[in-house]
Scaffold this active site. Structure first.
Site, PDB file in Angstrom:
ATOM      1  NE  ARG A 166     -14.999  -5.907  76.741  1.00 62.89           N
ATOM      2  CZ  ARG A 166     -13.810  -5.326  76.685  1.00 62.89           C
ATOM      3  NH1 ARG A 166     -13.316  -4.726  77.760  1.00 62.89           N
ATOM      4  NH2 ARG A 166     -13.093  -5.340  75.583  1.00 62.89           N
ATOM      5  NE  ARG A 173     -12.586 -10.995  82.490  1.00 64.48           N
ATOM      6  CZ  ARG A 173     -11.355 -10.802  82.005  1.00 64.48           C
ATOM      7  NH1 ARG A 173     -10.367 -11.592  82.405  1.00 64.48           N
ATOM      8  NH2 ARG A 173     -11.127  -9.823  81.149  1.00 64.48           N
ATOM      9  NE  ARG A 175     -14.768 -17.941  81.133  1.00 65.12           N
ATOM     10  CZ  ARG A 175     -14.009 -19.023  81.014  1.00 65.12           C
ATOM     11  NH1 ARG A 175     -14.439 -20.187  81.475  1.00 65.12           N
ATOM     12  NH2 ARG A 175     -12.840 -18.951  80.420  1.00 65.12           N
ATOM     13  CG  ASP A 185     -15.871 -13.201  71.666  1.00 65.87           C
ATOM     14  OD1 ASP A 185     -15.222 -13.213  70.593  1.00 65.87           O
ATOM     15  OD2 ASP A 185     -15.445 -12.688  72.708  1.00 65.87           O
ATOM     16  CE1 TYR A 226      -8.914 -10.156  68.887  1.00 60.41           C
ATOM     17  CE2 TYR A 226     -10.355  -8.726  67.605  1.00 60.41           C
ATOM     18  CZ  TYR A 226      -9.675  -8.997  68.781  1.00 60.41           C
ATOM     19  OH  TYR A 226      -9.747  -8.112  69.829  1.00 60.41           O
TER      20      TYR A 226
END
Length: 352
Positions: free
Chosen positions: A34, A38, A47, A84, A160
């Protein structure tokens, strides 16, 4: 500072790839899971301009931009495609979206009949923007910087797809596996094939190494871990190597504990990414003696910075010096991490 090698230098010359192939490179190559995200103000700006997270992943110029942002700041030895793990369900035709403050959401699969509606034959078509981003990155990166492609492992992705999002215990997926193992095997088999196709397409577009993230593998007891995590990983690695034998593959079976040793022995992977809980001395004796290891700084130490960060980083360096090793975190970098602490870490590693 020596000038970068010209574009066209052999991939084998790259520090990161040399380590994955078993060479003890020092100072060690480094990248962070990552590393684009953010915690960087420039990422937050990109973003916001993209609007939707899925649009960010599927707009090649934006995916290239956010992949390059941490490299401009920190000079990591490898870039990892910004994307992702839920691109594969999207590519199969499952409805995937992201809710602000909630995270990923999917239209849940409830049965083998729902699995039969998926469309693996359209995966490359639906995910063509991802492969375009890989090609863009390959053209943009410095000659000494390696490019990593990636995918989620079948069990983690399946969890998921069944739950419809994240979960604390993935009870629905585990219940399906225990109650209808043959039906669940059908989903895993489909995901093995789709993941192989997805990874091969990334290599064809320019990826020089691959990482497979099994973020929730640690939830299984050992017998089920072998069936739902280790065996699918072995099949994926073998299929990729059958086509591209020189492409190194990293596995990240997070939470596998002592089963990391079986993964090292049986998966065919070139490297294992270690989670934060793996003891360093054990990993050196049981894993690094067999293959390259990657990791495993606690992301919280990176948040804290200062003397604690230096101390933890030096422990890892001392443990793995002399063998094939890539410095990384034991999980992804947290959004609250000050960028200055990454600069501190990089200065320590470059001076090792």
């Amino acid at each position: 500072m020596a000038p970068p090698r010209p574009v066209g230098s052999r991939p084998a010359d790259k520090k990161f790839l040399r380590a994955l192939r078993g060479e003890a490179v020092w100072p060690p190559p480094v990248w962070l899971m990552r590393q684009a995200g953010r915690y960087l103000p420039e990422y937050r700006a990109t973003r916001a301009a993209a609007g939707d997270f899925l649009d960010l992943c599927l707009t090649p110029e934006l995916a290239v931009e956010v992949t390059l942002q941490p490299l401009r700041r920190f000079g990591f030895d490898a870039a990892i495609l910004f994307s992702d793990i839920l691109m594969v369900p999207h590519g199969l035709g499952q409805k995937v979206w992201f809710e602000e403050g909630v995270g990923p959401r999917l239209e849940p699969l409830a049965s083998p009949a729902a699995v039969a509606t998926l469309e693996p034959q359209r995966l490359r078509e639906r995910l063509s923007p991802v492969f375009e981003a890989v090609r863009g990155l390959k053209a943009a990166l410095l000659a000494e910087t390696a490019l990593i492609g990636f995918a989620g492992a079948p069990w983690t992705v399946a969890s998921y797809m069944i739950e419809g999002g994240s979960s604390r215990d993935f009870q629905k997926g585990r219940a399906w596996a225990y109650g209808d193992p043959e039906g669940f095997q059908g989903l895993i088999d489909l995901l093995v094939e789709a993941t192989v196709d997805y990874l091969l397409a990334q290599v064809e577009a320019g990826a020089e190494a691959l990482q497979i993230f099994d973020s929730w593998s640690g939830i299984w007891p050992d017998s089920e871990f072998r069936r739902w995590c280790l065996e699918p990983a072995r099949r994926i690695v073998a299929a990729v190597k059958a086509v591209h034998p020189d492409i190194p593959v990293i596995l990240f079976p997070r939470g596998a504990g002592v089963l990391y040793r079986e993964v090292a022995e049986e998966s065919g992977a070139d490297a294992l990414s270690l989670d934060t809980t793996v003891p360093l001395d054990w990993a050196r004796a049981e894993l690094q003696s067999r293959l390259c290891v990657q990791g495993n700084l606690d992301p919280v130490a990176l948040i804290v910075g200062g003397a604690a960060l230096d101390r933890q980083a030096r422990r890892i360096l001392e443990a793995f010096r002399g063998g094939p090793f890539v410095f990384n975190l034991g999980h992804g970098i947290d959004k609250t991490t000050p960028p200055g602490h990454v600069e501190q870490l990089m200065a320590l590693l470059r001076a090792a």
